[in-house]
Scaffold this active site. Structure first.
Site, PDB file in Angstrom:
ATOM      1  CG  ASP A 173      -1.952   1.003   1.279  1.00 22.22           C
ATOM      2  OD1 ASP A 173      -2.878   0.893   0.466  1.00 22.22           O
ATOM      3  OD2 ASP A 173      -1.872   1.927   2.116  1.00 22.22           O
TER       4      ASP A 173
ATOM      5  CD  GLU B 146      -2.031   2.519  -3.665  1.00 22.67           C
ATOM      6  OE1 GLU B 146      -3.082   3.053  -4.031  1.00 22.67           O
ATOM      7  OE2 GLU B 146      -1.693   2.474  -2.468  1.00 22.67           O
TER       8      GLU B 146
HETATM    9  C1  GLC Z   1      -4.206   2.968  -0.701  1.00 22.04           C
HETATM   10  C2  GLC Z   1      -5.419   2.085  -0.609  1.00 22.04           C
HETATM   11  C3  GLC Z   1      -6.577   2.921  -0.171  1.00 22.04           C
HETATM   12  C4  GLC Z   1      -6.264   3.507   1.183  1.00 22.04           C
HETATM   13  C5  GLC Z   1      -4.924   4.245   1.189  1.00 22.04           C
HETATM   14  C6  GLC Z   1      -4.433   4.476   2.586  1.00 22.04           C
HETATM   15  O1  GLC Z   1      -4.335   3.944  -1.668  1.00 22.04           O
HETATM   16  O2  GLC Z   1      -5.623   1.407  -1.804  1.00 22.04           O
HETATM   17  O3  GLC Z   1      -7.766   2.193  -0.141  1.00 22.04           O
HETATM   18  O4  GLC Z   1      -7.272   4.382   1.581  1.00 22.04           O
HETATM   19  O5  GLC Z   1      -3.914   3.538   0.536  1.00 22.04           O
HETATM   20  O6  GLC Z   1      -4.020   3.272   3.176  1.00 22.04           O
END
Ligand code: GLC
Ligand code: CA
Length: 561
Positions: A202, A256
């Site tokens: 994440d 991500e």
């Molecule tokens: C990422 C996740 C999202 C979350 C954020 C904070 O973007 O995919 O759902 O709110 O991180 O953890």
């Protein structure tokens, strides 16, 4: 150690809260997931990315973790989880878990300790600073939270502020502290020992913050980005976790990666870097949303340019292919007329346009039946992104509320999070109780049960497409070439490997579109995939595409050495 199994994988993302509820409390759970593993096996996917199931107070639905080694009671127990992973592995499905370590929950024991006193051993696990101004009552810098407002929260106990790039219940960890990095390594190894096959990391590009936490360039919505996206130590930290954990198992690590562009992707994902195996990038998502939330008109040429650029990365890099996930609206509503007469053709066309590319494709729950955005009243939104936008606009400038509602009707994360539509009955087969969030009323029409029965359904098309793609060398290893870039209606590309070529032609418009293809040099190519009945069996000088029609033709390959 690394077999790089993910190069021949199709992922399915489960957002557990909305997938399947086994006990009627209205919340999806692990036993619900177990009950659907045969469904997933039948769909043909061979890996799952599971959004967080760890203990969490759910300020951000599990993306705020209070205990990394335990399961959220609403979702089940560790025993349930162990049964789930066993049952996945028995079916040849790998499990990639979410790793949320840019921040924890403020209810995590580390933070509870950290906030107690300035000399607490956990103080430096987080990012604490004195405030500005005479009395220190102004936040330490101008950075903003991704969920609106300042990224700093004042804490009475010690009279200092802590950084939270997301909600105030999500304090950022201090990765400059070697103890924090060791904790992350230990957490990863703990789950690897229990059999997980990888992690989706994440907001991993946020972990290293610029020295001195300088003010960001002014921006009312997203301020400070340039000081923490791909910050100064990002490569060093990823490399360390890779060395001490990720590389020790046969894993897949997908990050991500906000800020990862074609120009810098190699530095993060190239195999020789030993950092990430692949990145979830955002350039495609930004084609029709500015600053991540402001809807702008979809432009197919820009969209194609982004895809083509990433497809052209060197062979040491590996792409993540996605249109949907739990943070994005539904693709049939986003890229076409999702509520229209051609919803099914549209869903299938989008699937073809994505799954024939090079990289690992992800199917987000419900995408395989063409689930759509939902129409919500303002009070029906439940996600923190939309509710915070409404709260802030109402506070700062109420006349803008209609515009906020308009933007959220297109962008809110709620669209992706409505419960999975298993059947047309009350509760959609998701729950026998009261669902935690509104079910899309179109489940009477759009649901798994009816799709299973209909040979021409979106679901059955996905099965066909996934089976076609897995173990297919041309799709896994082939080169990529785009045709007709300036065409505003059609996305056309070729994949080629050892003399065999696929020509992929997708009509992104809900109208008939003719296309001259005589320049491609593939006349006589044979039809191998189509989302309409009665597409031409061999390719001539032109193709005549119906609304949202997609066709794939194959030519060559017989002369393989
Ligand atoms: C990422 C996740 C999202 C979350 C954020 C904070 O973007 O995919 O759902 O709110 O991180 O953890
Ligand atoms: Ca439940």
């Amino acid at each position: 150690m690394k077999s790089r199994w993910y190069k021949d994988a199709v992922f399915y993302q489960i957002y557990p809260r909305s997938f399947c509820d086994s006990n009627g409390d209205g919340i999806g759970d692990i036993r619900g997931i177990i009950s659907k593993l045969d469904y997933l096996k039948d769909l043909g996917i061979n890996a799952v990315w599971l959004s967080p199931v760890y203990a969490s107070p759910n300020d951000d639905n599990g993306y705020d973790i209070s205990d990394y080694r335990n399961i959220m009671p609403e979702f089940g127990t560790m025993e349930d989880w162990k049964e789930m992973i066993d049952e996945m592995h028995k079916r040849g499905i790998r499990l990639v878990m979410d790793l949320v370590v840019n921040h924890t929950s403020d209810e995590h024991a580390w933070f509870q300790e950290s906030r107690k006193s300035k000399d607490n051993p956990y103080r430096d696990y987080y990012i604490w600073r004195k405030g500005r101004g005479k009395d220190g009552k102004k936040p330490p810098n101008n950075w903003t939270s991704r969920f609106q407002g300042s990224a700093w929260e004042y804490d009475e106990a010690t009279g200092e502020w802590y950084l939270h790039l997301f909600s105030k219940k999500q304090p950022d960890l201090n990765w400059d502290n070697p103890k924090v990095r060791q904790e992350v390594i230990d957490i990863c190894n703990f789950w690897f020992e229990l059999g997980v096959d990888g992690f989706r990391c994440d907001v991993i590009t946020y972990i290293s913050k610029a020295e001195g936490l300088p003010n960001g360039k002014f921006n009312p919505f997203l301020c400070g980005d340039e000081h923490f996206i791909l910050g100064p130590h990002i490569h060093e930290y990823l490399n360390q976790v890779n060395r001490e954990s990720w590389s020790k198992y046969d894993t897949m690590i997908v990050g991500e990666a906000i800020g990862c562009t074609v120009d810098n992707a190699e530095s993060l994902v190239s195999e020789d870097r030993n950092e990430l195996d692949s990145a979830i990038t955002f350039e495609l998502m930004q084609v029709d949303f500015k600053w991540d939330f402001w809807p702008v008109k979809f432009n197919l040429k820009k969209f194609k340019a982004v895809q083509s650029a990433f497809q052209s990365l060197p062979d040491t890099c590996w792409n993540t292919l996605y249109y949907e996930n739990h943070d994005q609206p539904r693709s049939v509503s986003r890229y076409g007329n999702g509520n229209g007469y051609h919803r099914k053709e549209l869903a299938k066309m989008l699937a073809v346009s994505l799954h024939m590319l090079k990289g690992t494709p992800y199917v987000y729950q419900g995408q395989e039946i063409g689930m759509t955005n939902i129409a919500l009243e303002e009070k029906e939104y439940v996600d923190i992104m939309a509710t915070r936008v409404f709260e802030m606009v109402r506070k700062i400038f109420p006349p803008l509320m209609p515009i906020a509602r308009w933007a959220m009707a297109k962008r809110a994360r709620d669209h992706a999070r409505t419960p999975m539509q298993w059947n047309g009955k009350q509760g959609a087969g998701f729950t026998t109780g009261k669902p935690w969030m509104k079910i899309n009323p179109n489940h009477s029409d759009v649901n798994v049960e009816s799709d299973l029965k209909n040979p021409n359904s979106v679901l059955n098309f996905y099965k066909q497409l996934i089976a076609f793609r897995l173990h297919n060398d041309v799709i896994i290893h082939g080169t990529y070439k785009e045709y007709f870039h300036n065409n505003k209606n059609v996305y056309c590309y070729e994949r080629a490997y050892r003399g065999k070529r696929y020509i992929v032609i997708c009509n992104f418009k809900e109208k008939n579109v003719p296309l001259n293809v005589d320049t491609i040099g593939a006349k006589g190519a044979k039809l191998v995939l189509a989302n309409y009945p009665k597409a031409a069996e061999t390719m001539g000088d032109a193709v005549f595409l119906r609304p949202y029609e997609a066709v794939v033709y194959e030519i060559g390959g017989q002369t393989e050495a």
